[in-house]
Design a protein around this motif. Sequence first.
Motif, mmCIF file in Angstrom:
data_model
loop_
_atom_site.group_PDB
_atom_site.id
_atom_site.type_symbol
_atom_site.label_atom_id
_atom_site.label_comp_id
_atom_site.label_asym_id
_atom_site.label_seq_id
_atom_site.Cartn_x
_atom_site.Cartn_y
_atom_site.Cartn_z
ATOM 1 N N GLY A 85 -67.457 -2.075 -60.961
ATOM 2 C CA GLY A 85 -68.758 -1.446 -60.764
ATOM 3 C C GLY A 85 -68.809 -0.042 -61.326
ATOM 4 O O GLY A 85 -69.825 0.380 -61.899
ATOM 5 N N TRP A 86 -67.721 0.681 -61.166
ATOM 6 C CA TRP A 86 -67.633 2.055 -61.695
ATOM 7 C C TRP A 86 -67.721 2.056 -63.207
ATOM 8 O O TRP A 86 -68.492 2.816 -63.808
ATOM 9 C CB TRP A 86 -66.327 2.680 -61.211
ATOM 10 C CG TRP A 86 -66.126 4.116 -61.530
ATOM 11 C CD1 TRP A 86 -66.864 5.183 -61.085
ATOM 12 C CD2 TRP A 86 -65.089 4.684 -62.349
ATOM 13 N NE1 TRP A 86 -66.349 6.363 -61.563
ATOM 14 C CE2 TRP A 86 -65.253 6.089 -62.338
ATOM 15 C CE3 TRP A 86 -64.029 4.138 -63.068
ATOM 16 C CZ2 TRP A 86 -64.403 6.951 -63.033
ATOM 17 C CZ3 TRP A 86 -63.176 4.991 -63.765
ATOM 18 C CH2 TRP A 86 -63.368 6.376 -63.739
ATOM 19 N N LEU A 87 -66.957 1.169 -63.854
ATOM 20 C CA LEU A 87 -66.947 1.109 -65.311
ATOM 21 C C LEU A 87 -68.268 0.570 -65.859
ATOM 22 O O LEU A 87 -68.722 0.986 -66.930
ATOM 23 C CB LEU A 87 -65.799 0.226 -65.799
ATOM 24 C CG LEU A 87 -64.382 0.791 -65.643
ATOM 25 C CD1 LEU A 87 -63.362 -0.241 -66.077
ATOM 26 C CD2 LEU A 87 -64.211 2.071 -66.443
ATOM 27 N N GLU A 88 -68.901 -0.351 -65.138
ATOM 28 C CA GLU A 88 -70.140 -0.958 -65.622
ATOM 29 C C GLU A 88 -71.221 0.095 -65.851
ATOM 30 O O GLU A 88 -72.026 -0.022 -66.765
ATOM 31 C CB GLU A 88 -70.629 -1.995 -64.607
ATOM 32 C CG GLU A 88 -71.857 -2.760 -65.079
ATOM 33 C CD GLU A 88 -72.286 -3.800 -64.075
ATOM 34 O OE1 GLU A 88 -72.905 -4.794 -64.479
ATOM 35 O OE2 GLU A 88 -72.009 -3.614 -62.868
ATOM 36 N N ASN A 89 -71.221 1.126 -65.016
ATOM 37 C CA ASN A 89 -72.237 2.170 -65.120
ATOM 38 C C ASN A 89 -71.691 3.476 -65.720
ATOM 39 O O ASN A 89 -72.381 4.493 -65.715
ATOM 40 C CB ASN A 89 -72.822 2.455 -63.740
ATOM 41 C CG ASN A 89 -73.542 1.255 -63.162
ATOM 42 O OD1 ASN A 89 -74.676 0.964 -63.516
ATOM 43 N ND2 ASN A 89 -72.867 0.522 -62.277
#
Length: 208
Positions: A85-89
């Motif tokens: 989730g962190w990398l996705e955004n």
Amino acid sequence: MAVPDNINSFEDLSALYSTWVVKYASPAYEHPLYLVWYTDTDEDQTDRLLSFRTGQIFASESLNSFKEIILAEKSNLVVFDNLHGWLENFDIWEPVKFYTYDVRFIINSVDQEDFNLNFFGDFVNLVNMYGDYINQDSRNSYLQVYADDELIRQVWNYFYDNIFWPGYSNNNNDEPFDIPPLDIDISLLAIKVKELIKMIEYNIKIVS
């Protein structure tokens, strides 16, 4: 890509996923390094550093290519729940560091016997980060001896007993509080501090 509600900055994103970029500046490296420090979703909410399956700490010199480097190494890393989730955004905002471990400053302060409030805060944060790394993997237990060194613990306790907790209690009071002198073998402390730093850096793997 759906942006989570109430997320307006990279700092908000990091807080949501309890995942932060931290900077590590040391005379051992020509350029500062960037690491990932996170709070895991386990029952104890353990603080950890993003690491390889080998146990080494992930680090990169490039913050601009940080996401791409992590994704390229993903199969070799210990992937935690919030990483995706962190990398996705990650690319929506310019990534910024949450904290800097300024090892140059710590070493210079010890060598020059210049113990100000900034030194104690930076020193204790480095020791605490070292402790996080030890506790995240049983293979790191051999490193505990450096964290448990008598002089390292003496400075660590001095900070909490004489600076942190008195300052916390004095938070709403502008009156200064007295800080007793630190009675310690400075030359031996310098050796112990550099040994601890050496063990941190021995376990860092830089990728680009």
